[in-house]
Scaffold this motif. Structure first.
Motif, PDB file in Angstrom:
ATOM      1  N   ARG A 130      34.058  33.387  47.557  1.00  0.00           N
ATOM      2  CA  ARG A 130      34.095  34.863  47.688  1.00  0.00           C
ATOM      3  C   ARG A 130      34.762  35.418  48.556  1.00  0.00           C
ATOM      4  N   SER A 187      37.653  38.174  47.480  1.00  0.00           N
ATOM      5  CA  SER A 187      37.743  39.574  48.069  1.00  0.00           C
ATOM      6  C   SER A 187      39.244  39.666  48.495  1.00  0.00           C
ATOM      7  N   ASN A 202      35.886  38.415  41.836  1.00  0.00           N
ATOM      8  CA  ASN A 202      35.153  38.955  42.922  1.00  0.00           C
ATOM      9  C   ASN A 202      33.795  39.424  42.579  1.00  0.00           C
TER      10      ASN A 202
END
Ligand code: SF4
Ligand code: SF4
Lengths: 407, 364
Positions: A219, A223, A266
């Protein structure tokens, strides 16, 4: 050797002269950053003399604004360099310039990361306690030691590459691709590792179920791939406006396309986490509830989470629809949204739910204090100023405005 | 007999209106020191919190945020006034000490270096508090693994242990730091087991125990697989051979990683310079235990290392009026603690995390 030294001396002198002069707009910008830095210094002196009581962190929320910014900026540093890969895939322009600007952004981001960590610790004058040789680093157990290690390695590497490229073109030599390319390529896994280690820093804590989650590192990367390149697009656009640098709009659109993939991943990861928390609905869902709905007494960061989500989804729509992406104005809006969304999601959305409620269920309402915000602004000032200076010098050299003529 | 806490100054209330139904507490109810000085409308928490709770201005914090000389002097004065005969010098005035700055990690010190450290500490605190100090750095006891037992069915939640701990271990009175926290639970809920986040550390009754409530004191659980020592980047905290998890307060850099890692909220940070009134300071100190701490470092319970290594009981053990606390050597099959572990129903907190605490709770 002496030739190099003489050249380097000239290089330094001319660079200083260059950054000290410029248009009114440039001077205003630099002045603003200097003001931010001064304010930050003032606030930091205040913090150093009275202790971290000048921040609003307390035992239940023992990490806050500083570490949130740190997590965001590590992502920027990592992603800026990873842009080198698409630069190859799309065969976009002279690789040197792209790589160079990415490296410069990475360098500034790392500077900010290190500063944010430094201002966060209670006894900054004792950091040598974790250095090998003089101190007693808890290696390999402490992820913080790993983090310092990879961050420093990454910094040195990028600094070396950037200086090498700039200096070579300053002296009118051609850079040696077979020497520098392997190093640039080496910086790519290192970029991934700085972000992975930073995620591990949080993931490894079994006391904090919100972070203790295998998907956190992916993650983080996803991002980061949204915020880093989006920031670069914005910087490229500014450079296109304020300097004669040639960067085609098509190139920016290509990055937009890349951002569409990154944002899709994301959002998907986010969905996985939200599903896991709310469907299994264990005791630990309280942190996710704090993040998305607020606690029983209404306290939470739901507003910010929804804001970040809206930004990210809107940005995704812009990136994914060619008709929107291809209009530079929309693309820029998308990039601003992506940066804002990830900043809020990474800073607040990672830190606060991890720590609220704390391990014994206590809820402390954390809001950064003015002193904390000022220190933070000062750190951003240092980062932006160093990027401005480095970019100015390297652009002048690339454009041939600055150079050392060997006779 | 209400609560017997160290300072008793700031009124501590019981969270929102109905404690019976509210599982969520806010520590900002605790005292004005944790109130937020600056609330910007666009930052989280602000709209609700400022609507619900008036901002109590804390003059001290205002001074903190103003570094001008005049107000700093005022700050020093107000702090001193607040603590009474305070001898605790605020950090701003902390003198730089060359030897202390370059001293090694305690674990790396030779015997001579430890002697020098003891001397240095004695001198330093004598100067600071105007009293003579007895510094002992007694090492680990052979064939010993210290363990603690607490009888849940006896504890009445009077918090005398908290008081005794603050006194014994030179915890800061302002800002207030307490290593032991006593959580109050509704008996009915505990039937399903203790979930730490259902406990309330801020209860305030005329009488303890209150009707239908049970109490669970917690402090450092002295984990054998301690998450806090694993994460520490400087090796400033470790488990001693006799089982006590200690911190070298001169070596800690205050990164607070251990606080994020501790599943029991047992570690506390010195956000500001700690203050202890000179007439209350405990002068029998151990460098790894109750030595007065400085601003910017993390601290926690050490099973009263300065006492137990001399064969005495921890201060909280002595203070408990109902004898709920048991302490001893886990390796000795004849010790009281070993007997209890064998014959009583015992449990440890958050056993699912496998931290293997040496602090046991039992039903007597
Ligand atoms: S209770 Fe917390 S501070 Fe104590 S040993 Fe365990 S993890 Fe460390
Ligand atoms: S705060 Fe101190 S004891 Fe805790 S991890 Fe950092 S250096 Fe170690």
């Amino acid at each position: 050797m002496t030739v190099y030294l003489a050249e380097f001396w000239h290089f330094t002198k001319e660079s200083v002269a260059l950054v000290a002069s410029g248009s009114r707009g440039y001077m205003l910008w630099v002045g603003l950053l200097l003001l931010m830095i001064l304010g930050g210094l003032y606030a930091f002196v205040n913090q150093a003399s009275f202790g971290l009581v000048t921040s609003n962190m307390r035992d239940p929320v023992s990490w806050g604004f500083y570490i949130g910014n740190f997590a965001f900026l590590v992502g920027v540093a990592a992603a800026a360099v990873i842009l080198i890969i698409p630069a190859y895939i799309y065969n976009w322009g002279p690789i040197r310039e792209v790589a160079l600007l990415g490296e410069l952004l990475a360098i500034s981001a790392i500077i900010m990361c290190m500063l944010f960590v430094t201002v966060d610790i209670g006894r900054p004058e004792k950091v040598w306690h974790m250095m090998p040789g003089v101190g007693t680093p808890n290696f390999p157990y402490s992820l913080l030691v790993w983090d310092v290690l990879v961050l420093n390695a990454y910094f040195v590497l990028n600094f070396f590459v950037a200086t090498y490229l700039v200096f070579m073109s300053y002296t009118g030599r051609k850079y040696n691709p077979s020497f520098i390319m392997p190093i640039i390529f080496l910086s790519i896994p290192l970029a991934i590792s700085i972000h992975t280690v930073t995620a591990f820093l949080f993931m490894g804590l079994k006391a904090r179920p919100f972070w203790n989650d295998a998907i956190l590192a992916p993650r983080f990367l996803a991002s980061a791939f949204c915020s880093g390149p989006a920031l670069l697009v914005l910087i490229f656009q500014i450079l296109r406006k304020v300097s004669p640098v040639q960067i085609s709009g098509a190139a920016l659109r290509k990055i937009g396309e890349l951002l569409a993939y990154a944002m899709a991943i994301n959002l998907f990861f986010l969905g996985c986490e939200v599903f896991k928390e709310f469907y299994s609905h264990s005791h630990h869902v309280i942190h996710a509830r704090f993040q998305w709905f607020g606690l029983e007494d209404g306290y939470g960061i739901a507003g910010y989470s929804i804001f970040a989500l809206t930004c990210n989804v809107t940005a995704f729509v812009i990136f994914v629809v060619p008709a929107l992406r291809n209009r530079i104005r929309f693309l820029l809006v998308g990039c601003v949204l992506a940066v804002a969304g990830v900043y809020v999601e990474k800073g607040l959305g990672l830190l606060l739910p991890g720590l609220t409620p704390d391990v014994i269920g206590e809820v402390y309402r954390y809001t950064p204090s003015l002193n904390e915000l000022m220190v933070g602004a000062g750190v951003w000032g240092v980062g932006l100023l160093s990027f401005t200076f480095m970019a100015k010098i390297s652009i002048a050299i690339t454009l041939g405005e600055l150079g050392y003529r060997r006779t | 007999m209400g609560n017997a806490r160290a300072t008793g100054g700031a009124p501590r209330r019981f969270g929102p209106a109905s404690p019976a139904t509210t599982r969520i507490r806010r520590s900002s109810n605790r005292s004005s020191r944790s109130r937020l000085r600056f609330r910007l409308p666009w930052l989280p928490g602000s709209p609700t919190s400022s609507r619900r709770k008036p901002i109590v201005k804390n003059p001290e914090r205002d001074e903190h945020l103003d570094a001008k000389g005049a107000s700093r002097r005022k700050f020093l004065r107000t702090t001193a006034a607040g603590v009474g005969a305070a001898a605790g010098v605020p950090a701003a005035a902390e003198a730089f000490d060359f030897e202390t700055f370059f001293q090694k990690n305690f674990r790396r010190m030779s015997d001579e270096e430890i002697e020098a450290l003891k001397d240095r500490m004695a001198r330093k605190y004598e100067k600071k508090f105007g009293k003579s100090f007895n510094v002992q750095a007694t090492g680990p006891v052979d064939n010993t693994l210290f363990g603690y037992g607490l009888d849940i069915s006896r504890c009445i939640g009077c918090r005398r242990c908290v008081d005794a701990c603050v006194q014994e271990n030179n915890q800061s009175r302002d800002p207030e730091i307490q290593w032991i926290r006593v959580l109050e639970f509704e008996r009915e809920r505990v039937v399903r087991g203790f979930e730490l986040d259902e406990g309330n550390p801020y209860y305030e009754h005329e009488q303890a125990p209150a009707e239908g409530m049970v109490y669970l004191p917690i402090a450092c659980q002295q984990c054998e697989d301690s998450p806090c020592t694993n994460v520490c980047p400087t090796g400033a905290t470790w488990e001693e051979p006799d089982g006590i998890v200690v911190i070298d307060y001169d070596w800690c850099i205050g990164c607070r990683y251990c606080m994020a890692a501790c599943p029991y909220g047992a570690r506390h940070f010195n956000w500001a310079a700690p203050t202890i009134p000179a007439d209350e300071v405990n002068t029998n100190i151990h460098p790894l235990g109750n030595v007065p701490r400085s601003r910017g470092v993390v601290e926690k319970c050490s099973f009263c290392i300065q006492r137990v290594r001399d064969g005495r009981y921890p201060a909280c053990h002595e203070a408990c009026p109902v004898g709920a606390r048991k302490f001893g050597n886990l390796l000795d099959p004849d010790s009281e603690i070993s007997y209890l572990l064998k014959h009583k129903r015992t449990f440890v907190l958050k056993s699912e995390l496998a931290t293997r605490p040496k602090f046991f709770y039992f039903y007597g």
